[in-house]
Design an enzyme around this catalytic site. Structure first.
Site, PDB file in Angstrom:
ATOM      1  N   HIS A 109       0.843  -1.195   0.000  1.00  0.00           N
ATOM      2  CA  HIS A 109       0.000   0.000   0.000  1.00  0.00           C
ATOM      3  C   HIS A 109       0.876   1.241   0.000  1.00  0.00           C
ATOM      4  CE1 HIS A 109      -4.323  -1.264   0.872  1.00  0.00           C
ATOM      5  NE2 HIS A 109      -3.667  -2.341   0.517  1.00  0.00           N
TER       6      HIS A 109
ATOM      7  N   TYR B 117      -8.888   6.145   7.562  1.00  0.00           N
ATOM      8  CA  TYR B 117      -9.050   6.460   8.984  1.00  0.00           C
ATOM      9  C   TYR B 117     -10.023   7.634   9.044  1.00  0.00           C
ATOM     10  CZ  TYR B 117      -4.899   3.610  10.036  1.00  0.00           C
ATOM     11  OH  TYR B 117      -4.011   2.575  10.171  1.00  0.00           O
TER      12      TYR B 117
ATOM     13  N   LYS C 103       0.736  -0.432  15.089  1.00  0.00           N
ATOM     14  CA  LYS C 103       2.116  -0.646  15.540  1.00  0.00           C
ATOM     15  C   LYS C 103       2.336  -1.905  16.386  1.00  0.00           C
ATOM     16  CE  LYS C 103       4.083   2.562  13.478  1.00  0.00           C
ATOM     17  NZ  LYS C 103       3.817   1.873  12.227  1.00  0.00           N
TER      18      LYS C 103
ATOM     19  N   TYR D 165       4.355   5.979  10.351  1.00  0.00           N
ATOM     20  CA  TYR D 165       3.413   4.941   9.917  1.00  0.00           C
ATOM     21  C   TYR D 165       4.147   3.800   9.217  1.00  0.00           C
ATOM     22  CZ  TYR D 165      -1.018   2.906   8.506  1.00  0.00           C
ATOM     23  OH  TYR D 165      -2.084   2.044   8.353  1.00  0.00           O
TER      24      TYR D 165
END
Ligand code: RFL
Ligand code: PHB
Length: 393
Positions: free
Chosen positions: A72, A203, A300, A388
């Protein structure tokens, strides 16, 4: 029984450590409280950092994630009626990989089967003893299986037994420090046999609460909606879930989202930030959720478990194969330095994107200012992207 490293817990952290130790010629045994089917049915993480994929390669279990994992290049933030794409690839030169934790676990089991790994299931560890290195004592792990107690003696014990496991509690109160933030909400998740609503993760912040559109493959979707911490899964039908999700995500995505597929799983996960210091005491080393928890907003948790295991394997390899103990001595500080940065990132993102019942207008303006800053500043977007995709090991 006697081994070099006794591993408590057969989740991703324990299984990966076992595989890496095996490749370095270090004997180990994994003790897992649950059955294999149970471990494989726990639906959890879905996003892997490139460093995580690299460690899976190092562990000789990277074949399927390379073939079936989806790279992605970006993720989207939806803020009330505004949209912002974080172009991970353009900002950092790296991508993340969508590949389920269940698949990582399955790959590790398959590799374990192929080498005849000692993974004992339905073996509940009760006590970890003699980790303090007193002359003449040997560390050992006592577990219960089929109603009988068994003991494994080891040079070292790796506590990979998740947040509720016993390993962390073995560190005396006088030594152990715990840092915790419990959020007043959880995530209600739904896994379905439907094509993803959008090609990239979304999100979404909405006045009704946060929502996330994620996926596992072209035909399996994973969605979440923020719910109060007290919410009971029995109160949620799939229909109620879809309706709530639709209200929180961008209208064009909601309009085309496919919802008439089999619902494979629904569950509620509480949100928590937690760190235990130190991550080593005597012969006991903690890794993964046993030592720290992050809210899932930054994706995470699994990635941190993998970076802990990376450091810990290297430390054991230095000790057993090169006679050096500095890796073991430095493990806690090294792991914690990365852990705290991921804690910061997950906490920041959680604070920005969720509806907090106690927030006053001031905090709400802070959330808005944070989003506006991201919209206007490439530097701010790069900061988000860098965290990220995962900080370097
Ligand atoms: P685990 O997976 O909890 O495994 C610990 C294992 O220890 C066993 N155990 C015992 N065994 C023997 N004796 C005992 N007394 C024992 N007590 C416990 C347990 O049965 C279990 O098998 O910890 P580990 O290996 O450290 O792995 C951590 C990850 O599972 C976790 O961090 C992630 O799932 C977090 N997470 C995410 N992480 C990401 O990196 N990316 C994501 O996208 C992401 N999404 C998520 C998540 C976690 C979620 N939930 C449900 C908490 C999404 C969700 C909803
Ligand atoms: C998931 O697909 O389960 C997932 C993805 C991203 C997150 C958390 C969970 O931040």
């Amino acid at each position: 029984m006697k081994t070099q490293v006794a591993i408590v817990g057969g989740g991703p952290a324990g299984l990966l450590l076992s595989q890496l130790l095996h490749l370095s010629g270090i004997e180990n045994i994994v003790l897992e409280r649950r059955s294999r089917d149970y471990v494989l049915s726990r639906i959890r993480a879905g996003v892997l950092e490139s460093g995580t994929v690299q460690v899976l390669n190092d562990a000789d279990v990277g074949g399927r994630v390379a073939r079936e994992g989806q790279p992605h290049e970006g993720v989207e933030l939806s803020w009330h009626d505004e949209r912002l794409r974080i172009d991970l690839e353009a900002l950092t030169g790296e991508t993340v990989t969508v590949y389920g934790q269940t698949e990582v676990t399955r790959d590790l089991y398959d590799a374990g089967d192929a080498r005849g790994a000692e993974i004992v299931h339905e073996a509940a560890v009760k006590r970890i003893e003699d980790i303090e290195g007193i002359e003449g004592s040997t560390p050992s792990v006592v577990y219960e299986k089929n109603g009988a107690e068994h003991r494994v003696e080891a040079d070292f014990v790796a506590g990979c037994d998740g947040f509720h496991g016993p390993a962390r509690q073995t560190i005396p109160d006088s030594v152990r420090r715990e840092f915790e933030r419990v959020y007043p909400f959880g995530w209600l998740g739904l896994l379905s046999r439907t094509p993803p609503a959008a090609p990239e993760l979304i999100y979404a912040t909405h006045e009704r609460g946060f929502a996330l559109c994620s996926m596992r493959s072209d035909s399996i979707s994973r969605y979440y909606v923020q719910v109060p911490a007290s919410e009971k899964i029995e109160d949620w039908s799939a229909d109620r879930f879809w309706e709530e999700l639709r209200r929180r995500i961008p209208a064009d995505v909601a309009d085309t989202m496919v919802t008439d597929g089999e619902v494979l799983e629904m569950s509620v996960a509480p949100l928590r930030s937690f760190v235990c210091e130190p991550m080593r005491h005597g012969s006991l080393f903690l890794a993964g959720d046993a030592a720290h928890i992050v809210p899932p907003t930054g994706a995470k948790g699994l990635n941190l478990a993998v970076s802990d295991v990376y450091y810990l394997h290297r430390a054991f390899d230095l000790f057993f194969n090169h006679g050096k103990s500095d890796g073991l001595d430095g493990y806690s500080d090294q792991a914690l330095s990365r852990v705290w940065k991921a804690e910061r990132f997950s906490w920041t993102l959680t604070s920005m994107l969720h509806d907090f019942p106690h927030y006053e207008p001031f905090e709400k303006r802070m959330q808005k200012a944070e989003f506006d800053y991201l919209t206007r500043s490439e530097t701010a977007r790069r900061g988000l992207a860098e965290n990220y995709i995962g900080l370097p090991f």
